[in-house]
Motif scaffolding. Structure first.
Motif, mmCIF file in Angstrom:
data_model
loop_
_atom_site.group_PDB
_atom_site.id
_atom_site.type_symbol
_atom_site.label_atom_id
_atom_site.label_comp_id
_atom_site.label_asym_id
_atom_site.label_seq_id
_atom_site.Cartn_x
_atom_site.Cartn_y
_atom_site.Cartn_z
ATOM 1 N N THR A 40 37.796 28.044 37.771
ATOM 2 C CA THR A 40 38.285 26.946 36.917
ATOM 3 C C THR A 40 37.362 26.762 35.719
ATOM 4 O OG1 THR A 40 39.192 25.900 38.891
ATOM 5 C CG2 THR A 40 38.962 24.510 36.943
ATOM 6 N N GLN A 43 37.871 29.562 33.282
ATOM 7 C CA GLN A 43 39.152 29.403 32.598
ATOM 8 C C GLN A 43 39.060 28.312 31.522
ATOM 9 O OE1 GLN A 43 42.365 27.936 35.116
ATOM 10 N NE2 GLN A 43 43.728 29.442 34.203
ATOM 11 N N GLN A 47 38.137 30.359 28.516
ATOM 12 C CA GLN A 47 39.538 30.817 28.361
ATOM 13 C C GLN A 47 39.743 32.216 28.957
ATOM 14 O OE1 GLN A 47 37.986 29.350 25.283
ATOM 15 N NE2 GLN A 47 38.592 27.519 26.410
ATOM 16 N N GLU A 49 41.324 34.723 31.682
ATOM 17 C CA GLU A 49 42.515 34.705 32.547
ATOM 18 C C GLU A 49 42.076 34.800 34.010
ATOM 19 O OE1 GLU A 49 45.249 37.897 31.800
ATOM 20 O OE2 GLU A 49 46.734 37.098 33.218
ATOM 21 N N VAL A 50 42.542 33.874 34.838
ATOM 22 C CA VAL A 50 42.205 33.921 36.269
ATOM 23 C C VAL A 50 43.505 33.975 37.068
ATOM 24 C CG1 VAL A 50 40.052 32.646 35.924
ATOM 25 C CG2 VAL A 50 42.087 31.398 36.609
#
Ligand SMILES: NC(=O)C1=CN([C@@H]2O[C@H](COP(=O)(O)OP(=O)(O)OC[C@H]3O[C@@H](n4cnc5c(N)ncnc54)[C@H](OP(=O)(O)O)[C@@H]3O)[C@@H](O)[C@H]2O)C=CC1
Ligand SMILES: O=C(O)[C@@H]1CCC=N1
Length: 255
Positions: A40, A43, A47, A49-50
């Motif tokens: 989290t 992300q 930024q 991508e997870v």
């Protein structure tokens, strides 16, 4: 460049932190079987991508996929990568898994066993690498991993003990630095200064050995002034079997 990282625990995060110093966020895709706090944060703050599905990693067509999943589940997780591009290089950091076990699941896939260590987080890691026969040119792998620290290509036979010294070793050095800190605090230094002193001294001693290529016992002899204070400390270490304790620690971890 696109890099997938599977398993976002301590080792995964150390690799991500190191790569974020040298790569762009959009070059990374992170996968874990569930979203955790670290993902989290990556992300929201970077930024990145997870995902929780590995198909998304396959669809990203990465150059490298790094597995930092727990060893007991890594081969099971790799079953999900059967449609991975034949050009993608798998870097498996799970201790104790062989190239043959991985290629039994992913035939003819270029695979390297990787033993990173936690200092990769600050780009001063030591990375052992053993390549399978489907990797004909090691340069792209070495060039990618050198962002994280010193890279050593080993045979698969050497890889185990090399990785024990370099992968487990930071914990042994941490115990040593903690003990140095306690000794300094016992003698009146404040805790923060004690740890800074220990870390700086270990870093400097390692740099001296690495840059001069002088054997550690010769370097030790240069510190031990005849009749001086250091030899009294060295004798105390020998009386407590310090070398034997370190050798036993490596063999216990290597077993
Ligand atoms: N720590 C180190 O210094 C080093 C570790 N390694 C290797 O790295 C690997 C991880 O070690 P470490 O980071 O210490 O362990 P951690 O337990 O900190 O991290 C493991 C991560 O894998 C996740 N995970 C568990 N099951 C799955 C799954 N089925 N699919 C995807 N992700 C999964 C865990 O998620 P969750 O917690 O949410 O279950 C966790 O985020 C091991 O194989 C170890 O041998 C190698 C070199 C050094
Ligand atoms: O403790 C472990 O099993 C992993 C492998 C090397 C460092 N940590």
């Amino acid at each position: 460049m696109k890099v997938g990282i599977i398993g976002i625990g301590h080792m995964g995060q150390a690799i991500i932190d190191g790569l974020l110093n040298t790569m762009k966020s959009e070059e990374l895709i992170l996968s874990n079987h569930r979203i955790n706090d670290a993902m989290t944060t990556y992300q929201e703050e970077h930024q990145i991508e997870v995902v929780t599905d590995n198909q998304s990693v396959i669809n990203a067509n990465p150059d490298f996929v790094i597995f930092t999943t727990p060893a007991p589940v890594t081969l099971a997780v790799m079953q999900e990568f059967k449609t991975l591009s034949a050009q993608t290089v798998i870097l498996s950091a799970a201790a104790g898994i062989s190239l043959a076990e991985i290629n039994a699941i992913l035939p003819e896939q270029p695979v390297a066993l990787l033993m990173p260590n936690t200092p990769v987080a600050v780009n001063h890691g030591t990375l052992g690498v053993a390549l399978n026969e489907y990797i004909t040119d090691s340069e792209p792998i070495e060039s990618f991993l050198q962002q994280l620290g010193d890279v050593f290509i080993t045979s698969e036979r050497e890889f185990g003990i090399f990785g024990t010294v370099t992968g487990c070793g930071p914990a042994f050095v941490d115990v040593f630095m903690a003990a140095l800190g306690d000794a300094a605090v016992k003698n009146g230094l404040n805790r923060e200064l004690a740890y800074q002193a220990a870390a700086s001294m270990v870093k400097g001693s390692a740099s001296l050995m690495q840059e001069t290529n002088i054997a550690p016992d010769v370097l030790k002899d240069q510190v031990t002034t005849p009749g001086g204070s250091t030899i009294r400390g060295v004798v105390a270490l020998e009386q407590h079997a310090f070398r034997a304790a370190v050798i036993d620690a490596v063999e216990a971890s290597n077993g």
